[in-house]
Design an enzyme around this catalytic site. Structure first.
Site: not given
Length: 496
Positions: A249, A263, A304-305, A361, A431, A474
């Site tokens: 990842c 996030c 990041g995106e 989501h 998380h 995640c």
């Protein structure tokens, strides 16, 4: 007018047409001065002409009045090109940009400080070889970052350099192979190349490295790496082993600007985009590690995106997939995005079958807006329509948050959205690391949500968390200076 005899030259009519013209009168006053009329004397003539014009008379540009006979082959350094703007270098411009001179515009109007581009023509700047500044033996020199170029572009950048050194053409293939296929930490390790060539490569094409600051190993075998970049910034990447599969990842930005409430990276804020060498370099560093095991899969699900850093991600995808790069199959590379529409279309137009994961989501715009501020700019209906451009199966990422998006009615809405797309739904437990007021769904509720989707004909999978004890799961990637506390499994709804 001929300045040598003081007579007006016949132009456009009778001989006395310009007798009272203010420009010609100014020229007549200048005829007694020695030397050619041009260079630094010309602006003075223009000022005299403007000052001497009569009321109601419209002055025209000087080049419209002055006949070519006034300049019978003047010296090259003082030649006036009437049809081109006069330019000079401004001492105030650090980059030496050109400015239009005082006589550049028609009508004698001053152009002011209007910079011209320092590069003209050629291919766009973003496609040019990436250059950085390095201090060599002769001082500060410009060098090319080969690791930020695609394999084909790197070969094209090296070829003329080798030709200038009278090196054989096959050296190009040897050099490119040492970038990604059989990477070296420095050119000194490429012993198949002559010593002199290795030293020249180190000066002209230095190899960018990521410095490993911390490596953490979870009880479940997950590894998390903290990399320090050349400017002192830091990013994280996570290696998840599962049988023969090794999924890495990777991050595409330092931090993130999207601010999704669940996030940890969003709470860190956005710092800067990563270069292709820093994105693909996370894979390269694994190959350079003592274990030297290459990942079988790569997912852009780190910090990041990705689609907000499209140019670098676009090049990185080519590096990861190209046979002369890392040679990872396109179906083993996944790009995760919230749905940046313009760049989503660019990803869809690529011929390779890269996989796409949408951070969804929420199945409705109102609910998604409460969790993801990006919904204000890219509405969910538009994003869903954009997903239909993809020829391959799309995955919908869905974090289950207690009391927010985990009721069965919401599951029905999600099924109505996912089924027409033929999408796979990844259900993820919440998380720690996001907003402190969020709570994870219970184990029972998550299982009920999964069964409801399947009963509606949607393939859904409840993912188990990996790397919980090292905050590598995640949504947990966040560069922090303070030590993290240990997290118990109960805080993750007992999903292990």
């Amino acid at each position: 007018m001929d300045t040598r005899c003081g007579r007006a030259v016949r132009r456009h009519g009778g001989p006395h047409r310009g007798a009272r013209d203010p420009v010609l009168l100014a020229l007549r006053r200048e005829r007694c001065r020695p030397g050619l009329l041009g260079g630094d004397r010309l602006p003075g003539v223009a000022r005299s002409a403007v000052a001497g014009r009569r009321r109601g008379h419209i002055a025209r540009p000087l080049r419209d009045h002055v006949d070519a006979r006034l300049h019978p082959r003047p010296p090259g350094r003082r030649r006036i090109r009437a049809r081109r703007p006069l330019c000079h270098r401004s001492a105030r411009r650090a980059r030496g940009e050109l400015q239009r001179g005082a006589l550049a515009l028609r009508g004698g109007a001053r152009a002011g400080h209007r910079p011209l581009p320092s590069h003209h023509g050629g291919e766009p700047r973003r496609r040019r070889p990436r250059r950085v500044v390095s201090r060599g033996r002769g001082g500060v020199v410009a060098v090319t970052d080969l690791l930020s170029l695609t394999p084909d572009a790197a070969r094209a950048a090296v070829a003329p350099w080798l030709a200038a050194r009278s090196e054989p053409a096959y050296r190009g293939s040897q050099i490119v192979a040492r970038l990604w296929q059989r990477p070296v930490a420095s050119w000194e390790e490429a012993t198949e190349l002559p010593t002199a060539l290795r030293r020249a490569l180190a000066e002209a094409f230095p190899l960018r490295r990521l410095r490993l600051v911390t490596r953490q190993l979870s009880r479940d075998g997950t590894e998390k790496f903290l990399w320090q970049l050349e400017d002192g910034e830091a990013i994280e990447s996570v290696l998840i082993p599962e049988g023969k599969r090794r999924t890495l990842c990777i991050s595409s930005q330092v931090g993130c600007a999207l601010g999704c409430v669940f996030c940890a990276t969003g709470r860190m804020g956005f710092r800067r985009n990563l270069a292709p060498a820093e994105i693909a370099g996370q894979v390269r560093e694994l190959l350079l590690s003592p274990a030297g095991q290459a990942p079988t899969n790569v997912v852009f699900m780190g910090m990041g995106e990705p689609l907000l850093n499209w140019e670098a991600v676009d090049a990185s995808l080519t590096i990861l997939n190209h046979p002369d790069g890392f040679g990872i199959g396109a179906r083993h590379i996944t790009v995760s995005t919230v749905g940046i529409l313009a760049n989503l279309a660019k990803l869809a137009r690529r011929p390779e079958q890269f996989r796409l994961a949408l951070s969804l989501h929420a199945p409705t715009s109102a609910l998604r807006l409460a969790l993801m501020p990006i919904e204000k700019k890219y509405a969910l209906p538009d994003v869903v329509q954009a997903l239909q451009q993809f020829r391959r199966r799309v995955t919908l990422e869905y974090v289950l948050i207690g009391g927010r998006n985990d009721d069965l009615e919401t599951a029905d809405h999600l099924a109505g959205l996912a089924k027409p797309l033929g999408a796979l739904v990844n259900l993820l437990p919440l998380h720690p690391g996001g907003a402190p007021d969020l709570t994870p769904s219970s184990r029972r509720r998550m299982l009920e949500f999964e069964r409801r989707l399947r009963s509606r004909g949607v393939e859904a999978v409840l993912r188990r968390s990996r790397g919980l004890d090292i905050s590598a799961a995640c949504g947990q990637l966040r560069v922090e200076l303070e030590p993290r506390r240990k997290v118990r499994a109960e805080e993750h709804a007992r999903v292990e």
